[in-house]
Design a protein around this motif. Sequence first.
Motif, PDB file in Angstrom:
ATOM      1  N   ARG A   1       0.832  -1.200   0.000  1.00 59.64           N
ATOM      2  CA  ARG A   1       0.000   0.000   0.000  1.00 59.64           C
ATOM      3  C   ARG A   1       0.864   1.246   0.000  1.00 59.64           C
ATOM      4  O   ARG A   1       0.633   2.181  -0.762  1.00 59.64           O
TER       5      ARG A   1
ATOM      6  N   LEU B   1       1.233   4.166  -2.935  1.00 58.02           N
ATOM      7  CA  LEU B   1       1.015   5.585  -2.627  1.00 58.02           C
ATOM      8  C   LEU B   1       2.266   6.415  -2.888  1.00 58.02           C
ATOM      9  O   LEU B   1       2.180   7.528  -3.401  1.00 58.02           O
TER      10      LEU B   1
ATOM     11  N   THR C   1      -4.622   0.219  -1.049  1.00 55.69           N
ATOM     12  CA  THR C   1      -4.323   1.630  -1.244  1.00 55.69           C
ATOM     13  C   THR C   1      -5.602   2.451  -1.117  1.00 55.69           C
ATOM     14  O   THR C   1      -6.626   2.113  -1.701  1.00 55.69           O
TER      15      THR C   1
ATOM     16  N   TRP D   1      -8.469   3.171  -3.990  1.00 52.85           N
ATOM     17  CA  TRP D   1      -8.709   2.040  -4.885  1.00 52.85           C
ATOM     18  C   TRP D   1     -10.175   1.959  -5.284  1.00 52.85           C
ATOM     19  O   TRP D   1     -10.510   1.539  -6.384  1.00 52.85           O
TER      20      TRP D   1
END
Length: 189
Positions: free
Chosen positions: A12, A16, A132, A135
């Motif tokens: 994640r 990002l 994330t 999403w």
Amino acid sequence: MSHQSTADLPARERILAYVAERRAWFLVLGVVLLLLGVAAVVFPILMTVAVKTLLGWLFMIGGLVQVLHAFSTQKWSGFAFDVLLGALYLAAGAYLAFVPMAGVVTLTLFLALMFIVQGVLEAIMALRIRPTKGWVWIMVSGLVALAVGVLIFVQLPSSAAWAIGLLAGINLISSGWAYLFLAMEAGRR
């Protein structure tokens, strides 16, 4: 204290970080898709004719190149086929480019199938980046594309006059928002 590389971050955080590093590109993509989508929604029939005409010109250019290729390589055994294929591309391209509503039903069917495939691919992409934040916007975009594709397909042939412009515009707006939200989410980290 050691500095942690992005390879050591959880999935994640890596996603990002990647989006945050290229945030401007995600924002530009989102804005461009939004603007194109609004133009297509405001002028759906014009967009339908423009897309079809552009495709016609592309076929004509391809046909011309095919014919030129044939005459530059006359001695090979595929000469006649090159000329025939080039002529086919030229004729189909001229028909699409110069007859306003020609080929719109076929093009609309292709668009419906493209949206269905796009929707499935975006949904898969959303599931892959699911940890994330943001999403869900990619998933929403995928579901919208899937719904648009099914709607166009179910309404054929009557959807041919408006579908390409209007629904392509809605799809572009949806994709534009998805990339904007993803970029904004990455900017909050």
